[in-house]
Design an enzyme around this catalytic site. Structure first.
Site, PDB file in Angstrom:
ATOM      1  N   ASP A 250       0.859  -1.184   0.000  1.00 35.84           N
ATOM      2  CA  ASP A 250       0.000   0.000   0.000  1.00 35.84           C
ATOM      3  C   ASP A 250       0.887   1.222   0.000  1.00 35.84           C
ATOM      4  OD1 ASP A 250      -2.208  -1.550   0.330  1.00 35.84           O
ATOM      5  OD2 ASP A 250      -2.319  -1.275   2.497  1.00 35.84           O
TER       6      ASP A 250
ATOM      7  N   ASP B 254      -5.124  -3.792   4.596  1.00 32.28           N
ATOM      8  CA  ASP B 254      -5.661  -3.362   5.879  1.00 32.28           C
ATOM      9  C   ASP B 254      -7.159  -3.564   6.001  1.00 32.28           C
ATOM     10  OD1 ASP B 254      -6.312  -1.366   4.090  1.00 32.28           O
ATOM     11  OD2 ASP B 254      -4.943   0.117   4.952  1.00 32.28           O
TER      12      ASP B 254
HETATM   13  P1  ATP Z   1      -3.529   2.764   0.076  1.00 30.01           P
HETATM   14  O1  ATP Z   1      -4.222   1.593  -0.543  1.00 30.01           O
HETATM   15  O2  ATP Z   1      -2.158   2.997  -0.427  1.00 30.01           O
HETATM   16  O3  ATP Z   1      -3.654   2.856   1.553  1.00 30.01           O
HETATM   17  P2  ATP Z   1      -5.241   5.027  -0.086  1.00 30.01           P
HETATM   18  O4  ATP Z   1      -5.341   5.047   1.362  1.00 30.01           O
HETATM   19  O5  ATP Z   1      -4.823   6.253  -0.783  1.00 30.01           O
HETATM   20  O6  ATP Z   1      -4.278   3.955  -0.606  1.00 30.01           O
HETATM   21  P3  ATP Z   1      -8.034   4.644  -0.183  1.00 30.01           P
HETATM   22  O7  ATP Z   1      -8.099   4.833   1.258  1.00 30.01           O
HETATM   23  O8  ATP Z   1      -8.798   3.567  -0.842  1.00 30.01           O
HETATM   24  O9  ATP Z   1      -6.576   4.482  -0.694  1.00 30.01           O
HETATM   25  O10 ATP Z   1      -8.448   6.028  -0.828  1.00 30.01           O
HETATM   26  C1  ATP Z   1      -8.703   6.161  -2.194  1.00 30.01           C
HETATM   27  C2  ATP Z   1      -9.198   7.553  -2.499  1.00 30.01           C
HETATM   28  O11 ATP Z   1     -10.434   7.777  -1.839  1.00 30.01           O
HETATM   29  C3  ATP Z   1      -8.283   8.654  -2.027  1.00 30.01           C
HETATM   30  O12 ATP Z   1      -7.350   8.994  -3.003  1.00 30.01           O
HETATM   31  C4  ATP Z   1      -9.239   9.795  -1.768  1.00 30.01           C
HETATM   32  O13 ATP Z   1      -9.488  10.487  -2.959  1.00 30.01           O
HETATM   33  C5  ATP Z   1     -10.508   9.098  -1.335  1.00 30.01           C
HETATM   34  N1  ATP Z   1     -10.626   9.057   0.125  1.00 30.01           N
HETATM   35  C6  ATP Z   1      -9.802   8.440   0.995  1.00 30.01           C
HETATM   36  N2  ATP Z   1     -10.225   8.585   2.250  1.00 30.01           N
HETATM   37  C7  ATP Z   1     -11.344   9.295   2.207  1.00 30.01           C
HETATM   38  C8  ATP Z   1     -12.271   9.775   3.182  1.00 30.01           C
HETATM   39  N3  ATP Z   1     -12.116   9.527   4.473  1.00 30.01           N
HETATM   40  N4  ATP Z   1     -13.318  10.486   2.761  1.00 30.01           N
HETATM   41  C9  ATP Z   1     -13.489  10.730   1.456  1.00 30.01           C
HETATM   42  N5  ATP Z   1     -12.677  10.305   0.504  1.00 30.01           N
HETATM   43  C10 ATP Z   1     -11.613   9.617   0.840  1.00 30.01           C
END
Ligand code: ATP
Length: 877
Positions: free
Chosen positions: A331, A609
């Site tokens: 990730d 996760d």
């Molecule tokens: P990784 O898999 O590397 O942890 P990540 O944490 O960036 O990646 P996600 O958490 O799936 O992946 O988030 C994907 C997208 O969703 C983010 O780029 C953001 O645009 C949106 N996002 C993440 N968290 C939130 C939230 N709490 N509320 C609204 N949108 C969100």
């Protein structure tokens, strides 16, 4: 409590359940919880019944070698050779005691590590959400759950949103069951009691609140004595394989020993009593009895070393797998990056703004405008995090990204107090979050999320323009969020009614700097021949920019989840080889990627996760869950849990995994030739009808003293230099390679030559037989010590200052064994027991010189072999 009374919980209305549990919706007070805990006892299942110490001690007598020894003791007693009987029985007891102590230590180490994975639970105490140890839950506690959590006790659901749980451990049914607050008939079967959540089951989707109705042994799982299967065996495929090999070998040795006994008696016409003792000595020398135990200790030490490097091993076989990985899929957020976010820029239809200030302090200089204020309100309300000030330092409780949004809202300023009416939580599949509040400017729905998703929900804007703006921000490595709002009259959020009707407020760009230690760890992995691939839910531009900063290999091209959906399995297997960045992926893509990489013959480590990452973690050769932000579901599916969520810990785990494998190999490479050498000395004397150069009792002694010293030292070996400069080993590579077999043969022959050489030299000089034997025995021990120093550096040279310096463990065992040898050689009572005589100092030096010559020969042979291998590689590479 009878089951009739129990059955009532699922049949009660939520208010009645609360009343019966003497609970309030806002939770118990801390004092009341403590009182109930004292009365009820901890929320823990009864421990799986382990064998008592006596039984465990006795179990160490159940092994081929001990049977051989006990049988021999009986025979020597019948022959009235009391000294031999005494020594043999002492060896038997010492063997069992050593095994018992070693096993106890290994098990204690494993138990301590299991403790590190004890689950926690979110509960309401004194009206506040706190996280407590799962064991501290009491009936009446209000527990908060979300997708991925493990249910910590039996609960009556009092609030549910899209809730479902997987109850296979109780019902055997693997399809998740939907749950709600509605009472169900009193006679419903366990699997149909949809108003209940059972301890030990997993929440697969939605969120819930529940009141604890039963804990510990009172839960359904406690009653059927479930979860006992979690007690793990201390073994891995390699150790099991060696265990099997050792047993098979013991059988062959016994057979050969029997044949030699017959041969010596009928063909050689030797006296039975002496012959019998010699054959016993042979069997004891040859059987690698200590091997499985030392391998187990090696594993346990490896597990501890990994835990110190923040990698907690859940399943032991993973220790071998992690040492052999050839690709790590990781990730991004929080693993490669710090997950300490700051909003640095905002773009609204009115213009672009730079946001200053550091950390999470909600203060700074922002020229507030009407546009920015609306954006700030959305950021503050569509948010589940909280900022706290501790000793002048601002910290986030909750998602760091949302913390950054609160800090941003604080910098812009304004009144952000509002009452929340409804919310749609963020989900990595739909990538947005929506909140309905009653606040300073009336009832509003706020939405924040990935720009592509949120822009699609907005009306009356230039899509192309805003997509381009979002891409431009992402390419700078910023994480981009879009925010939007809409006035609302109802009590609930209806997503379908929002599509195309939201008012776009603006974009926010956040930085999340790479972890410096992750950059170093990626470089280390690349040197170790391990590919690192980033799999993230973030935007492709952001992902590629961060990947380049981190030092991944191919960052000019990123594949998105949408791209992956267009590829079939064969195309994907081709593409994965040359792409290192995968963006906007969903958990389902992770599973496909693992499969595709494995199809390329790679050994895959995969991090995860969320609850939906579980299948990919299971499928990977080494599934790695995040300890801090990971869900319980992901941890359960994983082989390894990272206590600090840090990529550097994965690299450290690989290094430790390689070290453990090397050490196992070293233990084997030291034990087998030693045993073979000792055995061949006796076998040759028997076959040739010569006087034994070492008596049976002396062999028993040497085995005993080396098993607790030299044999164990290798389990503690630190990582050899250059361990992370070698390419990963192939998982199918056998441990008993041709090279190892050659080493066994060569060392055994050298042992034979050295021991017989010293023995004949002594006889030639006219020394007595006991003195010649004492010298031969000491030669054997000196050879074993030199062999140990050789084995410590199988992959490099033993002729460096570091190699000579050794480790504390190595020198301790050398000192112990030297002292012991001096004692049996020079102390009269021990001389009487072992039939030894004092060795003249000059001959003592000769023995050491023989050891040094042996060392020189095998070291030169190794250097030639390593040199040839390196040359072969250059020719083929
Ligand atoms: P990784 O898999 O590397 O942890 P990540 O944490 O960036 O990646 P996600 O958490 O799936 O992946 O988030 C994907 C997208 O969703 C983010 O780029 C953001 O645009 C949106 N996002 C993440 N968290 C939130 C939230 N709490 N509320 C609204 N949108 C969100």
């Amino acid at each position: 409590m009878t089951s009739g009374e129990d059955a009532a919980w699922h049949n009660l209305a939520p208010e009645d359940a609360l009343r019966r549990a003497t609970a309030q919706p806002e939770g118990l007070t801390g004092a009341e919880a403590a009182r109930r805990l004292a009365a009820q006892g901890p929320n823990r299942l009864p421990e799986a019944r382990t064998r008592g110490p006596l039984l465990r001690f006795l179990a160490h007598f159940h092994n081929v070698l001990i049977y051989v020894l006990l049988g021999s003791a009986a025979v020597t007693a019948a022959l009235q050779h009391w000294v031999d009987t005494g020594v043999i029985l002492a060896v038997v007891l010492a063997n069992a005691a050593i095994g018992f102590i070693q096993e106890g230590k290994a098990e204690a180490a494993m138990a301590a590590i299991r403790q590190m994975l004890a689950p926690r639970a979110a509960v309401l105490r004194d009206g506040r959400r706190v996280s407590v140890d799962g064991a501290d839950l009491v009936p009446g506690d209000i527990v908060l759950l979300e997708a991925g959590d493990k249910v910590p006790a039996d609960l009556r659901v009092i609030e549910a949103r899209g809730l479902a749980a997987q109850e296979a451990i109780l019902t055997g049914e693997s399809v998740p069951v939907e749950k709600s607050v509605e009472p169900v008939p009193a006679d419903a079967a366990l699997g149909d009691r949809r108003s209940m959540l059972w301890s030990g089951t997993l929440v697969t989707q939605g969120t819930a609140r529940g009141v604890v109705v039963a804990t510990g042994a009172g839960t359904e799982i406690g009653r059927i004595g479930g979860l006992l299967a979690e007690v793990e065996q201390l073994t891995t495929p390699l150790v099991a394989q060696m265990d099997h090999f050792a047993r098979w070998l013991s059988f062959v040795i016994l057979l050969v020993s029997g044949l030699l006994l017959l041969y010596g008696y009928f063909v050689g016409h030797q006296a039975f009593a002496d012959l019998f003792m010699a054959v016993v000595g042979l069997a004891v020398a040859a059987i690698p009895e200590g091997l499985p135990a030392v391998m187990t200790i090696t594993l346990a030490i490896g597990v501890q070393a990994m835990a110190q490097r923040h990698a907690i091993v859940r399943r032991l076989p993973a220790i071998e797998a992690i040492g052999s990985v050839s690709v790590i899929c990781t990730d991004k957020t929080g693993t490669l990056t710090r997950n300490e976010m700051v909003v640095t820029g905002a773009e609204t239809p009115a213009g672009a703004f730079e946001i200053g200030g550091e950390g999470y302090a909600p203060k700074g200089t922002v020229a507030a405008s009407d546009d920015l204020s609306r954006l700030a309100l959305a950021a503050a309300l569509c948010n589940d995090a909280a900022l706290h000030r501790k000793e002048g330092h601002w910290t986030v409780e909750g998602d760091p990204m949302e913390g950054a949004l609160l800090a941003f809202a604080g910098k812009v300023g304004g009144d952000h107090a509002a009452r929340r009416l409804d919310a749609i939580p963020f989900d990595s599949r739909h990538r947005f979050m929506a909140v309905l509040t009653d606040g300073p400017v009336g009832r509003l729905v706020h939405v924040k999320g990935a720009p592509e998703r949120v822009l699609r929900m907005c009306g009356g804007i230039d899509y192309k323009h805003w997509h381009d703006r979002a891409d431009a921000m992402a390419r700078r490595g910023l994480r981009v969020l879009a925010l939007a709002e809409r006035g609302e009259a109802g009590e609930r959020i209806d997503v379908s009614a929002l599509e195309g009707r939201l008012t776009f407020l603006g974009l926010l760009g956040l930085i999340d700097p790479p972890r410096p230690e992750a950059i170093a760890a990626v470089a280390e992995c690349r040197a170790a021949g391990i590919r690192v691939k980033m799999i993230t839910g973030d935007h492709a531009g952001t992902a590629a920019a961060i990947a380049a900063q981190i030092g991944l290999e191919h960052t000019n091209r990123a594949l998105t989840g949408a791209d992956l959906d267009k590829l079939d399995e064969a195309q994907l297997a081709l593409e994965v080889a040359s792409v290192d960045v995968f963006a906007r992926t969903s958990p389902e893509h992770k599973l496909r990627l693992v499969t595709a990489l494995q199809a390329n013959g790679l050994t895959v480590a995969m991090t995860g996760d969320g609850v939906n990452d579980a299948p990919a973690l299971k499928r990977a050769d080494a599934g790695i869950a995040m300890g801090l932000k990971g869900s319980e579901a992901a941890k359960q599916a994983a082989d390894l849990v990272l206590a600090d969520d840090n990529f550097a810990s994965i690299a450290a785990a690989v290094r430790e995994g390689r070290t453990v494998y090397d050490n196992l190999k070293k233990v084997i490479s030291w034990t087998l030739p030693t045993n073979a050498g000792e055995a061949m000395v006796i076998a040759l004397a028997l076959l040739a009808g010569l006087a034994l150069p070492v008596t049976a009792v002396q062999i028993l002694w040497v085995n005993l003293i080396t098993a607790i010293t030299l044999g164990l030292a290798l389990a503690f070996e630190p990582t050899e230099a250059g361990t992370m400069a070698r390419p990963p080993r192939s998982r199918s590579a056998p441990i008993l390679t041709g090279e190892l077999v050659w080493h066994v043969v060569m060392v055994a022959l050298l042992f034979l030559a050295a021991v017989f050489g010293v023995f004949s030299y002594a006889i030639d000089r006219g020394y007595s037989l006991p003195l010649a034997r004492t010298m031969a025995m000491n030669t054997l021990v000196v050879l074993e010590i030199f062999h140990l120093f050789f084995i410590r550096n199988i992959h490099g040279t033993s002729l460096t200052w570091d190699a000579a310096k050794g480790t504390k463990v190595v020198w301790t065992v050398v000192i112990v064994i030297t002292a012991a040898q001096f004692a049996v050689t020079y102390l009269p009572p021990l001389q009487a027991l072992l039939g030894t005589e004092p060795v003249p100092p000059a001959d003592g030096l000769l023995i050491i010189a023989v050891g040094a010559a042996f060392f020189a020969i095998i070291e030169i042979e190794k250097q030639i072999r390593l040199g040839l291998r390196a040359r072969g590689k250059m020719a083929t590479g």
